[in-house]
Design an enzyme around this catalytic site. Structure first.
Site, PDB file in Angstrom:
ATOM      1  N   LYS A 149     -16.606  -3.876  -5.894  1.00 33.77           N
ATOM      2  CA  LYS A 149     -15.685  -4.894  -5.378  1.00 33.77           C
ATOM      3  C   LYS A 149     -15.839  -4.957  -3.867  1.00 33.77           C
ATOM      4  O   LYS A 149     -15.331  -4.111  -3.142  1.00 33.77           O
ATOM      5  CB  LYS A 149     -14.233  -4.546  -5.713  1.00 33.77           C
ATOM      6  N   GLY A 177     -11.575   3.177   2.586  1.00 39.91           N
ATOM      7  CA  GLY A 177     -10.538   2.282   3.088  1.00 39.91           C
ATOM      8  C   GLY A 177      -9.400   3.071   3.709  1.00 39.91           C
ATOM      9  O   GLY A 177      -9.591   4.209   4.168  1.00 39.91           O
ATOM     10  N   GLU A 210     -12.847   8.109   1.138  1.00 40.91           N
ATOM     11  CA  GLU A 210     -13.347   8.135   2.518  1.00 40.91           C
ATOM     12  C   GLU A 210     -12.378   7.280   3.323  1.00 40.91           C
ATOM     13  O   GLU A 210     -12.395   6.049   3.211  1.00 40.91           O
ATOM     14  CB  GLU A 210     -14.768   7.543   2.588  1.00 40.91           C
ATOM     15  N   CYS A 253     -14.188   3.983  11.303  1.00 41.78           N
ATOM     16  CA  CYS A 253     -13.369   5.124  10.893  1.00 41.78           C
ATOM     17  C   CYS A 253     -13.604   6.343  11.767  1.00 41.78           C
ATOM     18  O   CYS A 253     -12.700   7.134  11.996  1.00 41.78           O
ATOM     19  CB  CYS A 253     -13.679   5.460   9.445  1.00 41.78           C
ATOM     20  N   GLU A 272      -3.874   5.459  13.611  1.00 41.30           N
ATOM     21  CA  GLU A 272      -5.165   4.777  13.685  1.00 41.30           C
ATOM     22  C   GLU A 272      -4.899   3.312  14.034  1.00 41.30           C
ATOM     23  O   GLU A 272      -4.182   2.625  13.300  1.00 41.30           O
ATOM     24  CB  GLU A 272      -5.881   4.865  12.330  1.00 41.30           C
TER      25      GLU A 272
HETATM   26  P1  NAD Z   1      -7.823  -1.271   2.968  1.00 39.97           P
HETATM   27  O1  NAD Z   1      -7.416   0.021   2.373  1.00 39.97           O
HETATM   28  O2  NAD Z   1      -6.787  -2.278   3.272  1.00 39.97           O
HETATM   29  O3  NAD Z   1      -8.878  -2.041   2.011  1.00 39.97           O
HETATM   30  C1  NAD Z   1     -10.060  -1.418   1.557  1.00 39.97           C
HETATM   31  C2  NAD Z   1     -10.471  -2.043   0.239  1.00 39.97           C
HETATM   32  O4  NAD Z   1      -9.480  -1.766  -0.741  1.00 39.97           O
HETATM   33  C3  NAD Z   1     -10.623  -3.557   0.285  1.00 39.97           C
HETATM   34  O5  NAD Z   1     -11.786  -3.892  -0.479  1.00 39.97           O
HETATM   35  C4  NAD Z   1      -9.355  -4.060  -0.404  1.00 39.97           C
HETATM   36  O6  NAD Z   1      -9.525  -5.313  -1.036  1.00 39.97           O
HETATM   37  C5  NAD Z   1      -9.122  -2.967  -1.438  1.00 39.97           C
HETATM   38  N1  NAD Z   1      -7.731  -2.820  -1.883  1.00 39.97           N
HETATM   39  C6  NAD Z   1      -6.594  -3.137  -1.212  1.00 39.97           C
HETATM   40  N2  NAD Z   1      -5.520  -2.782  -1.948  1.00 39.97           N
HETATM   41  C7  NAD Z   1      -5.981  -2.236  -3.101  1.00 39.97           C
HETATM   42  C8  NAD Z   1      -5.358  -1.633  -4.248  1.00 39.97           C
HETATM   43  N3  NAD Z   1      -4.041  -1.556  -4.350  1.00 39.97           N
HETATM   44  N4  NAD Z   1      -6.153  -1.134  -5.209  1.00 39.97           N
HETATM   45  C9  NAD Z   1      -7.496  -1.164  -5.107  1.00 39.97           C
HETATM   46  N5  NAD Z   1      -8.145  -1.730  -4.050  1.00 39.97           N
HETATM   47  C10 NAD Z   1      -7.401  -2.242  -3.056  1.00 39.97           C
HETATM   48  O7  NAD Z   1      -8.667  -0.910   4.244  1.00 39.97           O
HETATM   49  P2  NAD Z   1      -9.247  -1.890   5.348  1.00 39.97           P
HETATM   50  O8  NAD Z   1      -8.182  -2.285   6.286  1.00 39.97           O
HETATM   51  O9  NAD Z   1     -10.051  -2.944   4.712  1.00 39.97           O
HETATM   52  O10 NAD Z   1     -10.279  -0.902   6.084  1.00 39.97           O
HETATM   53  C11 NAD Z   1      -9.932  -0.132   7.172  1.00 39.97           C
HETATM   54  C12 NAD Z   1      -9.703   1.303   6.769  1.00 39.97           C
HETATM   55  O11 NAD Z   1     -10.861   1.855   6.154  1.00 39.97           O
HETATM   56  C13 NAD Z   1      -9.452   2.160   7.991  1.00 39.97           C
HETATM   57  O12 NAD Z   1      -8.430   3.089   7.727  1.00 39.97           O
HETATM   58  C14 NAD Z   1     -10.790   2.869   8.193  1.00 39.97           C
HETATM   59  O13 NAD Z   1     -10.725   4.055   8.939  1.00 39.97           O
HETATM   60  C15 NAD Z   1     -11.217   3.097   6.783  1.00 39.97           C
HETATM   61  N6  NAD Z   1     -12.670   3.345   6.681  1.00 39.97           N
HETATM   62  C16 NAD Z   1     -13.097   4.593   6.313  1.00 39.97           C
HETATM   63  C17 NAD Z   1     -14.463   4.866   6.259  1.00 39.97           C
HETATM   64  C18 NAD Z   1     -14.982   6.237   5.911  1.00 39.97           C
HETATM   65  O14 NAD Z   1     -16.160   6.369   5.605  1.00 39.97           O
HETATM   66  N7  NAD Z   1     -14.162   7.288   5.973  1.00 39.97           N
HETATM   67  C19 NAD Z   1     -15.381   3.859   6.543  1.00 39.97           C
HETATM   68  C20 NAD Z   1     -14.914   2.595   6.888  1.00 39.97           C
HETATM   69  C21 NAD Z   1     -13.542   2.354   6.962  1.00 39.97           C
END
Ligand code: NAD
Length: 489
Positions: A183, A235, A257, A291, A392
């Site tokens: 997804k 995420g 992650e 991240c 963050e």
């Molecule tokens: P997010 O958690 O809002 O969304 C991430 C993904 O989850 C998206 O594809 C979204 O559509 C999906 N999603 C949202 N709600 C959901 C649910 N209830 N069930 C299943 N899927 C759902 O995160 P974001 O704002 O898109 O990304 C930023 C975050 O990601 C930051 O906290 C960042 O640090 C983190 N991040 C971590 C890494 C890592 O490798 N550790 C890498 C990149 C980003």
């Protein structure tokens, strides 16, 4: 040089890939992506809901036995072909990424090539990973392990590093013999959909990779589906908590992650100029939307004023602009909501008065007013317990904190809910090793950072997540051992 107008000609209405079918309508409705650099709409993409998730799971389950059973050399070569196609199409993928996220095209190119390197790396494991023979007693017996894929994996990633994440996660999952339902994020769909075309062009059998764009509803349906054997989620912690609660119903294994608030320690004995360059540029990379970025800068008292002056000077010199301009160092943030959230966090930090805003803090007007451009922002003299040091931001905001000695630096660095990365600058070898051992983080970068290598394990501790991407650890995250016992008498 590409122009925005030329780049946008590459866009086609979004689709989803289930088996070998490209589907134009989804039960989750549709999403209109907004170009973060211009605020203008892009062609709509269909959003998957429970219906498409179910179809994609069925396609993946049907494809799984053949993919898993494919001779190792054939599976290896398919992944190598995909890596080659990613490189051949790197320019287009980086252009799409710039439209998806506003990130400078040159940065996107790096992310695409990193994704391709991960595929090449994991392809190399396909014909090498095996099990082990276990010593037994007292009677003679043969006890051995077979490393098996989970089956069908659900992959959910955010928008900020799509091609790099695809390499880290999908490269490893496929090399391990899994099929998947991927997804992509609704906020950055176009690069991922082009990747789907390359998957089929590489000769990877239909159904091995299914791509269902979606928002939270699609993600929830994926997590809840009993036909998914494991979830790999990248995420935010907030979403991870919802996923963990939902996955409890079917007891799915999870890899998380998540976010970070990484400390970056500059000791007085460091090469201060180099340290200042890294410490100013890295937190602002990708407009601060990464991240692992070092967003908490800890500086030793005796060199604090000198370092802070250099960091502010470098930060002020950074050029914001649209992603195709050669001189652009920093693009916009992802969308209007993100801009509002980041500016709100800056305002809260100012109101709290725990640090001094010395540069930035505003959204750009003028020619860039329609995009979501936020000035690189630095707060100095920040208290580590304050709001801006503990949350963050996921935007171009740096918090600078003063420390007096090594023990205090370590204590401040670890005083956070997160534990993704840490950075330190020192010319004292003994101190470097001493401090590395005490930092609570999944990775520590000493005297610089140039990128994530495919062979290195990447992941967090504490609320930055668990499980690893990259390297043998990243491959084995998508496998489980089966033990076989045969008495020989
Ligand atoms: P997010 O958690 O809002 O969304 C991430 C993904 O989850 C998206 O594809 C979204 O559509 C999906 N999603 C949202 N709600 C959901 C649910 N209830 N069930 C299943 N899927 C759902 O995160 P974001 O704002 O898109 O990304 C930023 C975050 O990601 C930051 O906290 C960042 O640090 C983190 N991040 C971590 C890494 C890592 O490798 N550790 C890498 C990149 C980003």
């Amino acid at each position: 040089m590409t122009t925005m107008e030329e780049a946008e000609k590459l866009l086609r209405p979004g689709r989803m890939l289930i088996g070998d079918e490209w589907i134009e309508k989804g039960s989750g409705g549709e999403y209109v992506h907004i170009n973060p650099s211009t605020g203008q709409p892009h062609p709509p993409i269909p959003l998957g809901g429970a219906e498409e998730v179910d179809r994609a799971v069925k396609a993946a389950r049907a494809a799984q036995p053949a993919w898993r059973g494919m001779p190792a050399d054939a599976r290896r070569d398919a992944l190598l072909r995909l890596a080659a196609l990613m490189r051949e199409n790197a320019d287009e993928l980086a252009t799409l990424n710039a439209l998806d996220t506003g990130s400078p095209k040159k940065n996107g190119l790096g992310a695409v090539l990193s994704g391709a390197e991960h595929f090449t790396y994991f392809a190399g494991w396909v014909d090498k990973v095996g099990g082990e023979v276990i010593p037994t007693w007292p009677a003679p017996a043969l006890d051995y392990t077979i490393m098996e894929p989970y089956g069908v994996v659900g992959v959910i990633i955010p928008w900020n590093a799509v091609m790099h994440n695809i390499g880290q996660v999908i490269g490893a999952a496929l090399a391990a013999g899994n099929c998947l339902l991927f997804k992509p994020p609704e906020l950055a769909p176009f690069t991922a959909l082009r990747f789907g075309e390359l998957v089929l062009e590489a000769g990877i059998p239909p159904g091995v990779v299914n791509i269902v764009p979606g928002g939270p509803e699609g993600g929830k349906a994926l997590v809840a589906h009993p036909g998914i054997d494991k979830i790999h989620f990248i995420g935010s912690g907030a979403t991870a908590r919802q996923i963990m609660a939902s996955a409890a119903e079917t007891l799915k294994p999870l890899t998380f992650e998540l976010g970070g608030k990484s400390a970056n320690i500059i000791f007085a004995d460091a090469d201060l100029q180099m340290a200042a360059i890294y410490s100013a540029f890295l937190p602002m990379a990708n407009a601060g939307q990464g991240c692992l970025l070092p967003t908490r800068l800890l500086v030793e008292d005796s060199v604090y004023d000198q370092v802070v002056e250099m960091v502010i000077g470098i930060t002020k010199s950074m050029v914001l602009g649209e992603p195709f301009a050669e001189e652009t160092a920093i693009g916009p943030v992802i969308n209007a909501q993100a801009a509002e959230r980041i500016l709100g966090m800056i305002d809260q930090a100012k109101a709290e008065g725990s640090g001094r805003l010395v540069t930035g803090g505003k959204r750009l007007g003028g020619e860039l007013a329609n995009g979501y451009f936020i000035e690189p922002t630095v707060f100095v003299d920040v208290d580590n317990s304050s709001y801006i040091a503990q949350h963050e931001v996921f935007g171009p905001v740096l918090a600078v904190i003063r420390f007096k000695d090594e023990a205090e630096a370590v204590a401040l660095a670890n005083d956070t809910q997160f534990g993704l990365a840490a950075y330190l600058h020192t010319n004292d070898l003994k101190r470097a090793h001493r401090v590395v051992a005490q930092l609570e983080a999944g990775m520590v970068n000493v005297n610089g950072f140039t990128g994530i290598f495919p062979g290195a394990p990447f992941g967090g501790v504490k609320q930055s997540g668990f499980g690893r991407m990259g390297g043998r650890h990243g491959l084995e995250d998508f496998m489980r051992p089966k033990n076989v016992y045969i008495p020989l008498t």
